[in-house]
Design a protein around this motif. Structure first.
Motif, PDB file in Angstrom:
ATOM      1  N   PRO A   1       0.868  -1.182   0.000  1.00 10.70           N
ATOM      2  CA  PRO A   1       0.000   0.000   0.000  1.00 10.70           C
ATOM      3  C   PRO A   1       0.905   1.232   0.000  1.00 10.70           C
ATOM      4  CG  PRO A   1      -0.478  -1.440   1.888  1.00 10.70           C
ATOM      5  CD  PRO A   1       0.791  -1.930   1.267  1.00 10.70           C
ATOM      6  N   ILE A   2       0.382   2.330  -0.457  1.00  5.16           N
ATOM      7  CA  ILE A   2       1.150   3.572  -0.267  1.00  5.16           C
ATOM      8  C   ILE A   2       0.703   4.145   1.071  1.00  5.16           C
ATOM      9  CG2 ILE A   2       1.787   4.067  -2.648  1.00  5.16           C
ATOM     10  CD1 ILE A   2      -0.692   5.888  -2.788  1.00  5.16           C
ATOM     11  N   TYR A   3       1.673   4.624   1.825  1.00  4.07           N
ATOM     12  CA  TYR A   3       1.426   4.923   3.237  1.00  4.07           C
ATOM     13  C   TYR A   3       1.020   6.379   3.450  1.00  4.07           C
ATOM     14  CZ  TYR A   3       3.996   0.532   3.323  1.00  4.07           C
ATOM     15  OH  TYR A   3       4.396  -0.759   3.087  1.00  4.07           O
ATOM     16  N   TYR A   4       0.036   6.571   4.324  1.00  8.93           N
ATOM     17  CA  TYR A   4      -0.358   7.940   4.672  1.00  8.93           C
ATOM     18  C   TYR A   4       0.796   8.625   5.377  1.00  8.93           C
ATOM     19  CZ  TYR A   4      -5.312   6.954   3.818  1.00  8.93           C
ATOM     20  OH  TYR A   4      -6.508   6.640   3.248  1.00  8.93           O
TER      21      TYR A   4
ATOM     22  N   HIS B   1       5.347   3.408  11.146  1.00  6.66           N
ATOM     23  CA  HIS B   1       5.315   2.498  12.289  1.00  6.66           C
ATOM     24  C   HIS B   1       5.586   1.070  11.820  1.00  6.66           C
ATOM     25  CE1 HIS B   1       1.401   1.244  10.941  1.00  6.66           C
ATOM     26  NE2 HIS B   1       0.917   2.471  11.082  1.00  6.66           N
TER      27      HIS B   1
ATOM     28  N   GLY C   1       3.729  -1.443  11.203  1.00  2.00           N
ATOM     29  CA  GLY C   1       2.877  -1.958  10.125  1.00  2.00           C
ATOM     30  C   GLY C   1       3.435  -1.601   8.748  1.00  2.00           C
ATOM     31  N   HIS C   2       3.991  -0.404   8.635  1.00  2.00           N
ATOM     32  CA  HIS C   2       4.562   0.015   7.347  1.00  2.00           C
ATOM     33  C   HIS C   2       5.799  -0.808   7.029  1.00  2.00           C
ATOM     34  CE1 HIS C   2       2.655   3.993   8.716  1.00  2.00           C
ATOM     35  NE2 HIS C   2       1.861   3.448   7.827  1.00  2.00           N
TER      36      HIS C   2
ATOM     37  N   ASP D   1       1.035   8.052   0.300  1.00  3.17           N
ATOM     38  CA  ASP D   1      -0.312   8.528  -0.019  1.00  3.17           C
ATOM     39  C   ASP D   1      -0.409   9.918   0.617  1.00  3.17           C
ATOM     40  OD1 ASP D   1      -3.001   8.742  -0.473  1.00  3.17           O
ATOM     41  OD2 ASP D   1      -3.562   6.872   0.539  1.00  3.17           O
TER      42      ASP D   1
ATOM     43  N   TRP E   1      -9.056   7.743  -1.887  1.00  2.00           N
ATOM     44  CA  TRP E   1      -8.823   6.321  -2.201  1.00  2.00           C
ATOM     45  C   TRP E   1      -8.759   6.067  -3.709  1.00  2.00           C
ATOM     46  CZ3 TRP E   1      -6.886   2.120  -0.141  1.00  2.00           C
ATOM     47  CH2 TRP E   1      -6.734   2.064   1.239  1.00  2.00           C
TER      48      TRP E   1
ATOM     49  N   TYR F   1      -1.025   2.223  -8.371  1.00  2.00           N
ATOM     50  CA  TYR F   1      -0.557   0.930  -8.902  1.00  2.00           C
ATOM     51  C   TYR F   1      -0.439   0.967 -10.427  1.00  2.00           C
ATOM     52  CZ  TYR F   1      -1.964  -0.625  -4.203  1.00  2.00           C
ATOM     53  OH  TYR F   1      -2.109  -0.770  -2.845  1.00  2.00           O
TER      54      TYR F   1
ATOM     55  N   GLY G   1      -2.718  -4.710   4.222  1.00  2.00           N
ATOM     56  CA  GLY G   1      -3.157  -5.129   5.548  1.00  2.00           C
ATOM     57  C   GLY G   1      -4.643  -5.452   5.497  1.00  2.00           C
TER      58      GLY G   1
ATOM     59  N   ASP H   1      -7.122  -4.461   7.064  1.00  2.00           N
ATOM     60  CA  ASP H   1      -8.066  -3.347   7.231  1.00  2.00           C
ATOM     61  C   ASP H   1      -8.417  -2.653   5.921  1.00  2.00           C
ATOM     62  OD1 ASP H   1      -5.277  -2.693   7.379  1.00  2.00           O
ATOM     63  OD2 ASP H   1      -5.838  -0.622   7.779  1.00  2.00           O
ATOM     64  N   ILE H   2      -7.591  -2.866   4.903  1.00  2.00           N
ATOM     65  CA  ILE H   2      -7.879  -2.138   3.655  1.00  2.00           C
ATOM     66  C   ILE H   2      -8.268  -3.112   2.534  1.00  2.00           C
ATOM     67  CG2 ILE H   2      -6.619  -0.044   4.233  1.00  2.00           C
ATOM     68  CD1 ILE H   2      -4.228  -1.038   2.678  1.00  2.00           C
TER      69      ILE H   2
ATOM     70  N   HIS I   1      -2.449  -9.248   4.922  1.00  2.86           N
ATOM     71  CA  HIS I   1      -1.785  -9.756   6.126  1.00  2.86           C
ATOM     72  C   HIS I   1      -2.506  -9.263   7.376  1.00  2.86           C
ATOM     73  CE1 HIS I   1       0.025  -5.872   7.063  1.00  2.86           C
ATOM     74  NE2 HIS I   1       0.512  -5.794   5.835  1.00  2.86           N
TER      75      HIS I   1
ATOM     76  N   TRP J   1      -2.511  -7.968  11.592  1.00  2.00           N
ATOM     77  CA  TRP J   1      -2.000  -6.801  12.309  1.00  2.00           C
ATOM     78  C   TRP J   1      -1.114  -7.214  13.469  1.00  2.00           C
ATOM     79  CZ3 TRP J   1      -4.350  -1.470  13.194  1.00  2.00           C
ATOM     80  CH2 TRP J   1      -4.583  -0.868  11.951  1.00  2.00           C
ATOM     81  N   TRP J   2      -0.122  -6.388  13.734  1.00  2.00           N
ATOM     82  CA  TRP J   2       0.737  -6.579  14.896  1.00  2.00           C
ATOM     83  C   TRP J   2       0.177  -5.816  16.086  1.00  2.00           C
ATOM     84  CZ3 TRP J   2       4.717  -9.838  15.570  1.00  2.00           C
ATOM     85  CH2 TRP J   2       5.262 -10.429  14.444  1.00  2.00           C
TER      86      TRP J   2
HETATM   87  N1  MSP Z   1      -2.924   5.040   2.416  1.00  2.00           N
HETATM   88  C1  MSP Z   1      -3.671   3.870   2.667  1.00  2.00           C
HETATM   89  C2  MSP Z   1      -3.339   2.797   1.665  1.00  2.00           C
HETATM   90  C3  MSP Z   1      -3.567   3.172   0.239  1.00  2.00           C
HETATM   91  S1  MSP Z   1      -3.045   1.925  -0.848  1.00  2.00           S
HETATM   92  C4  MSP Z   1      -3.667   2.345  -2.311  1.00  2.00           C
HETATM   93  C5  MSP Z   1      -3.372   3.359   4.070  1.00  2.00           C
HETATM   94  N2  MSP Z   1      -2.256   3.804   4.612  1.00  2.00           N
HETATM   95  S2  MSP Z   1      -1.792   3.481   6.113  1.00  2.00           S
HETATM   96  O1  MSP Z   1      -0.546   4.158   6.267  1.00  2.00           O
HETATM   97  O2  MSP Z   1      -2.817   3.831   7.041  1.00  2.00           O
HETATM   98  O3  MSP Z   1      -1.642   1.955   6.271  1.00  2.00           O
HETATM   99  C6  MSP Z   1      -0.744   1.279   5.488  1.00  2.00           C
HETATM  100  C7  MSP Z   1      -0.667  -0.169   5.849  1.00  2.00           C
HETATM  101  O4  MSP Z   1      -0.198  -0.336   7.183  1.00  2.00           O
HETATM  102  C8  MSP Z   1      -1.990  -0.915   5.753  1.00  2.00           C
HETATM  103  O5  MSP Z   1      -1.807  -2.076   4.940  1.00  2.00           O
HETATM  104  C9  MSP Z   1      -2.263  -1.332   7.160  1.00  2.00           C
HETATM  105  O6  MSP Z   1      -2.874  -2.590   7.219  1.00  2.00           O
HETATM  106  C10 MSP Z   1      -0.881  -1.430   7.744  1.00  2.00           C
HETATM  107  N3  MSP Z   1      -0.908  -1.380   9.178  1.00  2.00           N
HETATM  108  C11 MSP Z   1      -1.272  -0.348   9.976  1.00  2.00           C
HETATM  109  N4  MSP Z   1      -1.153  -0.749  11.278  1.00  2.00           N
HETATM  110  C12 MSP Z   1      -0.721  -2.037  11.324  1.00  2.00           C
HETATM  111  C13 MSP Z   1      -0.351  -2.919  12.341  1.00  2.00           C
HETATM  112  N5  MSP Z   1      -0.470  -2.618  13.624  1.00  2.00           N
HETATM  113  N6  MSP Z   1       0.161  -4.123  11.985  1.00  2.00           N
HETATM  114  C14 MSP Z   1       0.348  -4.460  10.667  1.00  2.00           C
HETATM  115  N7  MSP Z   1       0.017  -3.643   9.691  1.00  2.00           N
HETATM  116  C15 MSP Z   1      -0.670  -2.492   9.979  1.00  2.00           C
HETATM  117  O7  MSP Z   1      -4.151   2.591   4.587  1.00  2.00           O
END
Ligand code: MSP
Length: 564
Positions: A15-18, A24, A26-27, A55, A232, A239, A265, A267-268, A294, A296-297
């Protein structure tokens, strides 16, 4: 025998990360997972494109920027850097890093939007309903619960009432096409439990999706209006951006897109398994080949949250323990796909037991023995045939160890095809255990004494056994490289092997040979002719390194200390 088949393409994404906060655990987790798959396929000589990114639009990021007193663009420039730094320190090798504020992404997202408008998949209306900024998601009244300060989404995120003119995407028309698609492609979502979750969500019916915000400015402007794209829709398009969309006629786009796997993850899942394939279908594109969600931790048994102060900072973790311990633990401790609990005690226990005692000791014992007793010279046996029935068992053991990687490699390919990194590591670690057991059985120090008093059979057994262990360690290094690349490279160098494991990627290696007396190992250097063919036979890993010459081992150096 090596079979020549076309080189497969691979397109792996995270995923692209906020960027509303620092990275953290999860990223780190998804990025390392993608890196493991990408490195594995690169070893196989596949044409891999592995992409991650940030993101950067939407209300959540906009709010975070304002809280810092910065303009959104200034803010995202600073924050994106932290995500780029993380992939560096985590040894995640990406082929591209997409930022949604880049021009190429604007172009791709706008092109997709125009395409959706042309096909009539988008219409202008009015939205009145609930929105959670934290999730950047719309919710139905029926999904909400009462929280301490008002209504909350199922994720616990606060929601706000939004009423605005809005473009909608005709998602409701895609219920049956999506159900049909997933019926025909059960492999499109993993693990199976997530597939079932998506099917039951689809069966419950789909409503059209709000895809623009008119009261926001931090986003990609919609042509001919004052709305910006729903974050979103903007984000999912990344991609396609990475493959050069809208230039989607070329082989680069077509071949990679056909082999796309999105790691996400849990959640998405809905965004990726429902909205995204529907948008793609509406635009005349194929859904991604596979999604893998996957778990979550948690941290020491609790959900990670800022308010509890238990969010695991990946930089601090890597700094304290070293990158390979962290990479190893994340994928060895929990089956990829399930939730996990990060506990420092378990982390230390597993790393000490498996990396320091299991792997580190074996490498050190084999190499120190060769250094101290055999002047670092590769322990080949060149003394001709010797009656050795007394040591038949050790010779049989040497054969098992020597052939271990070729026996396992088709299983490894299968595990990685299923994103089962856990089973992959389990298999590699059980090999390391076998190696340790064999080293104890061989007891080369005892054979060495006998050899010094003229026992030729003992010397032959010692040399055959040690030679098998060196070959075995070379294959262990190759197999571990996707997961713990720095450690794998250190083993490689200590073995006296030239260059970098990295250079094995693409299938081309310098030729040389490992000699073991009369029984030179058969194995070939993989040859990619014009990039069109690759070797993918079961003995791949052992073939890959088989022709490398080791005259002398390198300097043994401890791999892991236990005092972390
Ligand atoms: N920006 C969106 C994704 C857009 S993709 C087209 C997003 N970003 S996020 O930064 O909130 O989350 C990114 C990833 O981190 C997600 O796959 C999410 O599941 C993962 N995680 C966030 N917290 C987590 C844990 N505690 N453990 C494992 N992964 C987790 O959603």
């Amino acid at each position: 025998m090596c079979c020549m088949i076309p080189v497969p393409f691979r397109y792996i994404t995270t995923p692209i990360y906020y960027v509303n906060d620092r990275p953290h655990l999860g990223h780190l987790y998804t990025s390392v997972a993608g890196d493991i798959l990408a490195r594995f396929y690169k070893l196989l000589g596949h044409r891999v494109k592995f992409v991650t990114g940030t993101d950067e639009h939407g209300a959540k990021v906009d709010q975070a920027a304002r809280q810092q007193g910065l303009l959104p663009q200034e803010y995202v420039d600073v924050m994106a850097k932290a995500f780029q730094d993380l992939i560096q320190v985590a040894h995640v090798q990406t082929d591209d890093f997409i930022r949604t504020t880049e021009q190429r992404h604007h172009r791709a997202a706008t092109a997709l939007w125009n395409r959706l408008e042309q096909t009539g998949a988008i219409y202008l209306d009015h939205y009145a309903g609930w929105y959670a900024i934290r999730d950047e998601a719309y919710y139905d009244e029926s999904e909400l619960a009462d929280g301490p300060n008002g209504k909350i989404a199922p994720t616990g995120a606060p929601v706000e009432w939004v009423q605005e003119p809005c473009y909608f995407f005709r998602l409701s028309q895609f219920q049956q096409p999506l159900l049909d698609y997933y019926r025909d492609h059960p492999e499109a979502i993993g693990p199976d439990s997530r597939y079932n979750e998506v099917i039951s969500f689809l069966n419950s019916g789909l409503r059209d999706l709000a895809v623009s915000r008119s009261k926001m400015t931090w986003g990609i402007g919609i042509p001919g209006s004052d709305h910006v794209m729903y974050v979103w829709v903007d984000a999912l398009t990344n991609y396609l951006t990475a493959l050069g969309y809208p230039d989607s006629d070329g082989p680069e786009f077509q071949e990679h897109w056909k082999e796309s796997i999105h790691l996400i993850g849990k959640d998405i899942l809905r965004f990726h398994a429902v909205y995204w394939p529907a948008l793609l279908m509406a635009a005349g594109l194929m859904p991604p080949k596979r999604l893998f969600a996957h778990g979550w931790w948690m941290s020491e048994g609790q959900k990670m949250s800022k308010s509890l102060g238990n969010v695991i900072d990946p930089f601090a973790l890597i700094d304290q323990y070293g990158v390979d311990r962290v990479r190893y633990f994340l994928f060895r401790h929990v089956r990829f796909g399930q939730d996990g609990d990060f506990s420092k005690a378990l982390f230390q226990q597993r790393c000490n037991h498996e990396l320091a005692d299991g792997l580190g000791n074996l490498v050190h014992r084999v190499l120190s023995f060769i250094q101290n007793r055999l002047d670092s010279v590769m322990p080949v046996w060149s003394g001709g045939a010797v009656a050795d029935s007394e040591y038949a068992c050790l010779h049989r053991g040497a054969d098992v160890i020597r052939e271990w990687a070729s026996e396992q490699s088709s299983g490894w390919i299968h595990h990685i095809e299923e994103q089962n990194i856990y089973a992959y590591l389990e298999s590699v670690y059980s090999g390391i255990t076998k190696g340790n057991v064999y080293m104890a059985e061989l007891a080369p120090w005892a054979l060495f004494k006998l050899a010094r008093s003229g026992d030729m059979a003992a010397e032959q057994a010692m040399r055959h056994g040690l030679c098998a262990l060196v070959i075995f360690l070379r294959d262990v290094a190759i197999a571990l490289w996707p997961v713990i690349p720095a450690t794998a490279q250190s083993i490689w160098t200590q073995l006296g092997l030239p260059g970098a494991i990295q250079d094995l990627t693409g299938g081309g290696v310098e030729s040389g040979h490992v000699t073991d007396g009369g029984s030179e190992r058969s194995g070939q250097v993989s040859n990619i002719e014009n990039g069109a063919t690759a070797k993918l036979d079961a003995g791949f890993f052992s073939c890959l390194g088989a022709d490398l010459l080791i005259d002398c081992i390198g300097q043994p150096t401890p791999l892991f200390s236990k005092d972390v």
